[in-house]
Design an enzyme around this catalytic site. Structure first.
Site, PDB file in Angstrom:
ATOM      1  N   GLN A   1     -19.550  -7.725 -12.720  1.00  0.00           N
ATOM      2  CA  GLN A   1     -20.084  -9.146 -13.006  1.00  0.00           C
ATOM      3  C   GLN A   1     -21.284  -9.353 -13.854  1.00  0.00           C
ATOM      4  OE1 GLN A   1     -20.533 -10.015  -8.642  1.00  0.00           O
ATOM      5  NE2 GLN A   1     -21.745  -8.444  -8.380  1.00  0.00           N
TER       6      GLN A   1
ATOM      7  N   HIS B   1     -30.295 -16.610   4.571  1.00  0.00           N
ATOM      8  CA  HIS B   1     -30.374 -15.378   5.277  1.00  0.00           C
ATOM      9  C   HIS B   1     -30.927 -15.398   6.622  1.00  0.00           C
ATOM     10  CE1 HIS B   1     -31.018 -13.852   0.915  1.00  0.00           C
ATOM     11  NE2 HIS B   1     -29.833 -13.289   1.277  1.00  0.00           N
TER      12      HIS B   1
ATOM     13  N   ASP C   1     -16.448  -0.363  -1.928  1.00  0.00           N
ATOM     14  CA  ASP C   1     -15.635  -1.333  -1.710  1.00  0.00           C
ATOM     15  C   ASP C   1     -15.475  -1.673  -0.227  1.00  0.00           C
ATOM     16  OD1 ASP C   1     -13.494  -3.054  -1.097  1.00  0.00           O
ATOM     17  OD2 ASP C   1     -11.992  -2.005  -2.290  1.00  0.00           O
ATOM     18  N   GLY C   2     -16.036  -2.755   0.257  1.00  0.00           N
ATOM     19  CA  GLY C   2     -16.252  -3.108   1.474  1.00  0.00           C
ATOM     20  C   GLY C   2     -15.064  -3.198   2.277  1.00  0.00           C
TER      21      GLY C   2
ATOM     22  N   ASP D   1     -21.396 -11.325   3.720  1.00  0.00           N
ATOM     23  CA  ASP D   1     -22.423 -12.079   3.185  1.00  0.00           C
ATOM     24  C   ASP D   1     -21.886 -11.991   1.401  1.00  0.00           C
ATOM     25  OD1 ASP D   1     -24.532 -13.137   1.609  1.00  0.00           O
ATOM     26  OD2 ASP D   1     -25.919 -11.623   2.304  1.00  0.00           O
ATOM     27  N   SER D   2     -20.822 -12.965   1.248  1.00  0.00           N
ATOM     28  CA  SER D   2     -20.016 -12.596  -0.035  1.00  0.00           C
ATOM     29  C   SER D   2     -20.431 -13.870  -0.788  1.00  0.00           C
ATOM     30  CB  SER D   2     -18.534 -12.666   0.209  1.00  0.00           C
ATOM     31  OG  SER D   2     -18.425 -13.733   0.754  1.00  0.00           O
ATOM     32  N   THR D   3     -19.805 -13.476  -2.052  1.00  0.00           N
ATOM     33  CA  THR D   3     -19.827 -14.731  -3.085  1.00  0.00           C
ATOM     34  C   THR D   3     -18.627 -15.728  -2.722  1.00  0.00           C
ATOM     35  OG1 THR D   3     -18.356 -13.100  -4.370  1.00  0.00           O
ATOM     36  CG2 THR D   3     -20.911 -13.676  -5.014  1.00  0.00           C
ATOM     37  N   ASP D   4     -18.151 -16.694  -3.548  1.00  0.00           N
ATOM     38  CA  ASP D   4     -17.291 -17.533  -3.094  1.00  0.00           C
ATOM     39  C   ASP D   4     -15.935 -16.885  -3.068  1.00  0.00           C
ATOM     40  OD1 ASP D   4     -18.979 -19.354  -3.049  1.00  0.00           O
ATOM     41  OD2 ASP D   4     -18.607 -20.155  -5.226  1.00  0.00           O
TER      42      ASP D   4
ATOM     43  N   PRO E   1     -13.961 -11.121  -7.011  1.00  0.00           N
ATOM     44  CA  PRO E   1     -14.081  -9.891  -6.309  1.00  0.00           C
ATOM     45  C   PRO E   1     -13.913 -10.249  -4.646  1.00  0.00           C
ATOM     46  CG  PRO E   1     -15.873 -10.091  -7.862  1.00  0.00           C
ATOM     47  CD  PRO E   1     -14.907 -11.518  -8.312  1.00  0.00           C
TER      48      PRO E   1
END
Lengths: 288, 288
Positions: B35, B66, B141-142, B160-163, B167
């Site tokens: 990214q 957080h 890779d989670g 705790d990820s992005t939208d 990914p």
């Protein structure tokens, strides 16, 4: 880059932030004797009212603000019969107030009749209850109206104003609160929008100090989301004339015969939870 | 008109809204294998991290997100010893997790090591606990890591990820949740950021359905403000493997020996209050 032809943008200089809504067209704009009022048709937020460049309300999410300004204070008072709204010319708060069967008289005093007339045209859902026989719409100076109100003549005062600059400045003073205190009957309650917990702790702190100095016996600040207002996080501060604010008519909330979109009994309780930074700042404050 | 030289703006196309922060300068920008990561110095929000054009966090208000991702789930679990964080490369969630003395191992698995390295430089307050002997930072890779995790080896999983586009898409699926369920020990809990209650009820609804389909026994969606995220109002959804989510260790919250800025016991309770529109939508949902 957001093109001003496609977007309405409100900049908050002191926070270095801005919020924008994509607009299809400007539906209306006029200069009233008091301010410039504009209405936009937005892409996804319904209609948007803007006063002097500040977003006032959108069709999509005004329910948050109007419900939180009306229902917590009315369900905290044991018998809210005589209510006045200072400001609130869009009539959204009045509509929520009139949902309460206990209310026998709801007087709205906004200095600018044009706000109400524009709301009638572009936000008819907010003014739909204006013909209710309990409603009394006055277009006058709210500060003077409160000063001249009969002592003990009101159960609830709702101050639904613009920001504490310009015309609304006098609504955020100890002197005004003293007149409110006098106009309230025993057990009376006041609530006032009190800006953003993230941006305006100085305003919230000043308002709380002024309410206490004016003689109010107890305070609670309520927190709720409000997307189009600066920071997206907003507050209202509630004050009781002569006793602690201790609970609310929870059974009546659960048994209410009217619709809400955000408010319910759990949300009422939740809105009074103090963020840790807020609790720390006001922890010596024995009036809650 | 906001000049792109002076402002960073994130547009939310589907909502027709945008949020902007005034920036002094771009401190850093790079294209990692996954990214594009940029860091700006803002006028009033401290530093701002942006990934692929989406605001990730600011120094000023990341405490909200957080704290709400870490503390409610950890104080709900009776003995949260083994914790993993999927995503969270900025280490802000990890820092909050490590404040809990019960935690014996905190493994963070973010696919992009560059996010962590950039946080070390520009958000050092978030990475300050990374040398804690309980912390284990993996760059992997989670989804695969969870799939290969030993059954019953984790007490708490924090996503705790992005939208849920690009990914992070695979982190919002029933299959991923099944692997999480298997990796959790008895009484285990998962929590995942679940987007905006105003903009993304479809995502929240889909996530809740997928968690239930995967076999989780109970759910709670938590609500909190987050200024720089779309709509300024955000949520996280918590799920328990095998029992109802019933209260939390309130006495431990009150007795905690670490600082928080937003979170406390009242805020914990308040975050679980369901707005009326949310309650109505999920009222047939017996898992809360």
């Amino acid at each position: 880059m957001l093109d001003d032809k496609e977007w309405f943008t409100e900049v908050v200089d002191a926070a270095g932030s801005a919020f924008s809504l994509r607009v299809r067209r400007k539906l209306h704009e006029e200069r009233s004797p008091y301010q410039t009022i504009a209405v936009y048709e937005t892409e996804h937020f319904g209609n948007l009212m803007v006063i002097d460049g500040f977003t006032m309300l959108s069709s999509r999410e005004n329910f948050l603000y109007h419900e939180m300004l009306a229902h917590p204070v009315l369900f905290t008072h044991p018998a809210p019969e005589r209510v006045c709204i200072i400001g609130g010319g869009d009539c959204g708060t009045l509509r929520e107030v009139l949902k309460h069967p206990e209310v026998t008289a709801a007087t709205q005093i906004d200095i600018d009749e044009r706000v109400t007339r524009i709301a009638e045209t572009w936000f008819p859902e907010l003014t739909a209850s204006n013909q209710d026989p309990r409603a009394n719409l006055l277009f006058d100076d709210g500060i003077r109206w409160i000063r001249e109100a009969e002592a003990g003549s009101l159960d609830v005062i709702i101050i639904d104003s613009t920001d504490p600059v310009g015309p609304a400045e006098g609504l955020f003073t100890e002197e005004f609160y003293r007149h409110c205190l006098r106009a309230l009957a025993d057990g009376g309650l006041l609530v006032q929008q009190s800006e953003s917990p993230l941006y305006h702790m100085d305003i919230i702190g000043g308002m709380r100090a002024d309410l206490q100095a004016a003689g109010f016996a107890d305070l609670r600040t309520l927190f709720f989301p409000q997307t189009i207002y600066p920071s997206g996080w907003w507050s209202a501060t509630m004050a009781r004339k002569d006793a602690r604010i201790d609970g609310f008519r929870r059974a009546d909330v659960d048994a209410r015969r009217f619709d809400t979109t955000y408010y319910n009994a759990d949300i009422h309780t939740a809105s009074m939870a103090q963020p840790e930074f807020f609790r720390r700042r006001f922890q010596g404050d024995t009036t809650g």
